[in-house]
Design a protein around this motif. Structure first.
Motif, PDB file in Angstrom:
ATOM      1  N   ARG A  35      43.253  43.507  30.827  1.00  9.69           N
ATOM      2  CA  ARG A  35      42.025  43.719  31.597  1.00  9.69           C
ATOM      3  C   ARG A  35      42.390  43.915  33.070  1.00  9.69           C
ATOM      4  O   ARG A  35      43.306  43.265  33.559  1.00  9.69           O
ATOM      5  CB  ARG A  35      41.095  42.528  31.451  1.00  9.69           C
ATOM      6  N   VAL A  36      41.673  44.783  33.758  1.00  5.58           N
ATOM      7  CA  VAL A  36      41.987  45.088  35.153  1.00  5.58           C
ATOM      8  C   VAL A  36      40.742  44.931  36.025  1.00  5.58           C
ATOM      9  O   VAL A  36      39.678  45.447  35.698  1.00  5.58           O
ATOM     10  CB  VAL A  36      42.541  46.520  35.305  1.00  5.58           C
ATOM     11  N   GLN A  37      40.904  44.202  37.119  1.00  4.52           N
ATOM     12  CA  GLN A  37      39.869  44.091  38.146  1.00  4.52           C
ATOM     13  C   GLN A  37      40.498  44.482  39.484  1.00  4.52           C
ATOM     14  O   GLN A  37      41.652  44.146  39.747  1.00  4.52           O
ATOM     15  CB  GLN A  37      39.344  42.671  38.246  1.00  4.52           C
ATOM     16  N   LEU A  38      39.732  45.181  40.290  1.00  8.23           N
ATOM     17  CA  LEU A  38      40.211  45.589  41.613  1.00  8.23           C
ATOM     18  C   LEU A  38      39.337  44.962  42.686  1.00  8.23           C
ATOM     19  O   LEU A  38      38.145  44.795  42.521  1.00  8.23           O
ATOM     20  CB  LEU A  38      40.142  47.122  41.757  1.00  8.23           C
ATOM     21  N   TRP A  39      39.949  44.616  43.794  1.00  7.06           N
ATOM     22  CA  TRP A  39      39.238  44.072  44.939  1.00  7.06           C
ATOM     23  C   TRP A  39      39.802  44.670  46.195  1.00  7.06           C
ATOM     24  O   TRP A  39      40.938  45.110  46.203  1.00  7.06           O
ATOM     25  CB  TRP A  39      39.294  42.537  44.947  1.00  7.06           C
ATOM     26  N   THR A  40      39.239  44.807  47.217  1.00  9.24           N
ATOM     27  CA  THR A  40      37.887  44.767  47.652  1.00  9.24           C
ATOM     28  C   THR A  40      37.529  46.124  48.249  1.00  9.24           C
ATOM     29  O   THR A  40      37.529  46.290  49.450  1.00  9.24           O
ATOM     30  CB  THR A  40      37.703  43.678  48.731  1.00  9.24           C
ATOM     31  N   PRO A  41      37.212  47.108  47.401  1.00 11.23           N
ATOM     32  CA  PRO A  41      36.739  48.371  47.972  1.00 11.23           C
ATOM     33  C   PRO A  41      35.329  48.160  48.518  1.00 11.23           C
ATOM     34  O   PRO A  41      34.458  47.694  47.784  1.00 11.23           O
ATOM     35  CB  PRO A  41      36.748  49.335  46.777  1.00 11.23           C
ATOM     36  N   ASP A  42      35.128  48.461  49.767  1.00 11.56           N
ATOM     37  CA  ASP A  42      33.848  48.149  50.403  1.00 11.56           C
ATOM     38  C   ASP A  42      33.086  49.355  50.932  1.00 11.56           C
ATOM     39  O   ASP A  42      32.055  49.194  51.562  1.00 11.56           O
ATOM     40  CB  ASP A  42      34.058  47.152  51.549  1.00 11.56           C
ATOM     41  N   THR A  43      33.578  50.562  50.661  1.00 11.85           N
ATOM     42  CA  THR A  43      32.819  51.733  51.097  1.00 11.85           C
ATOM     43  C   THR A  43      32.186  52.394  49.879  1.00 11.85           C
ATOM     44  O   THR A  43      32.674  52.271  48.756  1.00 11.85           O
ATOM     45  CB  THR A  43      33.704  52.768  51.813  1.00 11.85           C
ATOM     46  N   GLU A  44      31.104  53.103  50.110  1.00 13.73           N
ATOM     47  CA  GLU A  44      30.423  53.782  49.016  1.00 13.73           C
ATOM     48  C   GLU A  44      31.347  54.784  48.328  1.00 13.73           C
ATOM     49  O   GLU A  44      31.368  54.874  47.094  1.00 13.73           O
ATOM     50  CB  GLU A  44      29.167  54.481  49.533  1.00 13.73           C
ATOM     51  N   ALA A  45      32.147  55.509  49.105  1.00 13.65           N
ATOM     52  CA  ALA A  45      33.059  56.503  48.526  1.00 13.65           C
ATOM     53  C   ALA A  45      34.082  55.847  47.596  1.00 13.65           C
ATOM     54  O   ALA A  45      34.331  56.347  46.495  1.00 13.65           O
ATOM     55  CB  ALA A  45      33.770  57.269  49.636  1.00 13.65           C
ATOM     56  N   LEU A  46      34.671  54.746  48.019  1.00 16.48           N
ATOM     57  CA  LEU A  46      35.638  54.055  47.160  1.00 16.48           C
ATOM     58  C   LEU A  46      34.977  53.497  45.908  1.00 16.48           C
ATOM     59  O   LEU A  46      35.508  53.624  44.798  1.00 16.48           O
ATOM     60  CB  LEU A  46      36.325  52.927  47.927  1.00 16.48           C
ATOM     61  N   LEU A  47      33.821  52.891  46.073  1.00 17.80           N
ATOM     62  CA  LEU A  47      33.126  52.331  44.921  1.00 17.80           C
ATOM     63  C   LEU A  47      32.763  53.422  43.917  1.00 17.80           C
ATOM     64  O   LEU A  47      32.892  53.224  42.702  1.00 17.80           O
ATOM     65  CB  LEU A  47      31.894  51.552  45.368  1.00 17.80           C
ATOM     66  N   MET A  48      32.352  54.563  44.384  1.00 15.33           N
ATOM     67  CA  MET A  48      32.037  55.687  43.493  1.00 15.33           C
ATOM     68  C   MET A  48      33.286  56.147  42.747  1.00 15.33           C
ATOM     69  O   MET A  48      33.232  56.428  41.554  1.00 15.33           O
ATOM     70  CB  MET A  48      31.446  56.846  44.290  1.00 15.33           C
ATOM     71  N   GLU A  49      34.404  56.223  43.444  1.00 11.33           N
ATOM     72  CA  GLU A  49      35.653  56.662  42.816  1.00 11.33           C
ATOM     73  C   GLU A  49      36.047  55.739  41.663  1.00 11.33           C
ATOM     74  O   GLU A  49      36.403  56.195  40.578  1.00 11.33           O
ATOM     75  CB  GLU A  49      36.777  56.691  43.852  1.00 11.33           C
ATOM     76  N   TYR A  50      35.953  54.451  41.875  1.00 11.63           N
ATOM     77  CA  TYR A  50      36.401  53.504  40.855  1.00 11.63           C
ATOM     78  C   TYR A  50      35.429  53.376  39.688  1.00 11.63           C
ATOM     79  O   TYR A  50      35.793  52.820  38.654  1.00 11.63           O
ATOM     80  CB  TYR A  50      36.707  52.149  41.483  1.00 11.63           C
ATOM     81  N   CYS A  51      34.229  53.911  39.810  1.00 13.71           N
ATOM     82  CA  CYS A  51      33.297  53.900  38.679  1.00 13.71           C
ATOM     83  C   CYS A  51      33.878  54.656  37.483  1.00 13.71           C
ATOM     84  O   CYS A  51      33.542  54.362  36.346  1.00 13.71           O
ATOM     85  CB  CYS A  51      31.967  54.535  39.077  1.00 13.71           C
ATOM     86  N   ILE A  55      38.458  50.263  34.387  1.00 16.68           N
ATOM     87  CA  ILE A  55      38.609  48.883  34.844  1.00 16.68           C
ATOM     88  C   ILE A  55      37.444  48.043  34.343  1.00 16.68           C
ATOM     89  O   ILE A  55      36.399  48.577  33.998  1.00 16.68           O
ATOM     90  CB  ILE A  55      38.707  48.799  36.387  1.00 16.68           C
ATOM     91  N   GLN A  56      37.649  46.742  34.326  1.00 16.58           N
ATOM     92  CA  GLN A  56      36.614  45.839  33.856  1.00 16.58           C
ATOM     93  C   GLN A  56      35.798  45.233  34.981  1.00 16.58           C
ATOM     94  O   GLN A  56      34.762  44.641  34.740  1.00 16.58           O
ATOM     95  CB  GLN A  56      37.220  44.706  33.024  1.00 16.58           C
ATOM     96  N   GLY A  57      36.265  45.347  36.208  1.00 17.35           N
ATOM     97  CA  GLY A  57      35.506  44.766  37.296  1.00 17.35           C
ATOM     98  C   GLY A  57      35.933  45.255  38.657  1.00 17.35           C
ATOM     99  O   GLY A  57      37.086  45.607  38.876  1.00 17.35           O
ATOM    100  N   LEU A  58      34.967  45.296  39.547  1.00 16.58           N
ATOM    101  CA  LEU A  58      35.188  45.590  40.958  1.00 16.58           C
ATOM    102  C   LEU A  58      34.647  44.417  41.758  1.00 16.58           C
ATOM    103  O   LEU A  58      33.496  44.003  41.569  1.00 16.58           O
ATOM    104  CB  LEU A  58      34.431  46.847  41.386  1.00 16.58           C
ATOM    105  N   ILE A  59      35.458  43.895  42.605  1.00 12.57           N
ATOM    106  CA  ILE A  59      35.031  42.818  43.490  1.00 12.57           C
ATOM    107  C   ILE A  59      34.832  43.458  44.865  1.00 12.57           C
ATOM    108  O   ILE A  59      35.767  44.034  45.424  1.00 12.57           O
ATOM    109  CB  ILE A  59      36.083  41.699  43.530  1.00 12.57           C
ATOM    110  N   THR A  60      33.619  43.369  45.387  1.00 19.03           N
ATOM    111  CA  THR A  60      33.288  44.025  46.656  1.00 19.03           C
ATOM    112  C   THR A  60      32.332  43.152  47.457  1.00 19.03           C
ATOM    113  O   THR A  60      31.625  42.315  46.898  1.00 19.03           O
ATOM    114  CB  THR A  60      32.656  45.416  46.398  1.00 19.03           C
TER     115      THR A  60
END
Length: 70
Positions: A35-51, A55-60
């Motif tokens: 399982r993979v979780q990534l942290w901490t993309p905090d811009t809309e562009a980064l969050l859209m990319e990781y969608c 991955i199983q989770g994004l911590i932002t």
């Protein structure tokens, strides 16, 4: 190699800063059942990319910016 560290620790997941991982690493981890979780993309562009990543989770700090977060 983060995947080998997970496997040698007998862990089932990997949480990493987004700056240190690439899509191939995530795909390799997922292929091995990790399982993979990534942290901490905090811009809309980064969050859209990781969608689109497997991955199983994004911590932002800004979940309201991502349409793929509940």
């Amino acid at each position: 190699d983060p995947i080998q560290k997970v496997l040698s620790a007998d862990a089932d997941g990997l949480a990493m800063p987004y700056q240190l991982v690439d899509r191939n690493t995530v795909q390799s981890a997922r292929a091995q059942g990790i399982r993979v979780q990534l942290w901490t993309p905090d811009t809309e562009a980064l969050l859209m990319e990781y969608c689109d990543w497997p991955i199983q989770g994004l911590i932002t700090n800004h979940p309201e910016l991502s349409p793929c977060l509940p």
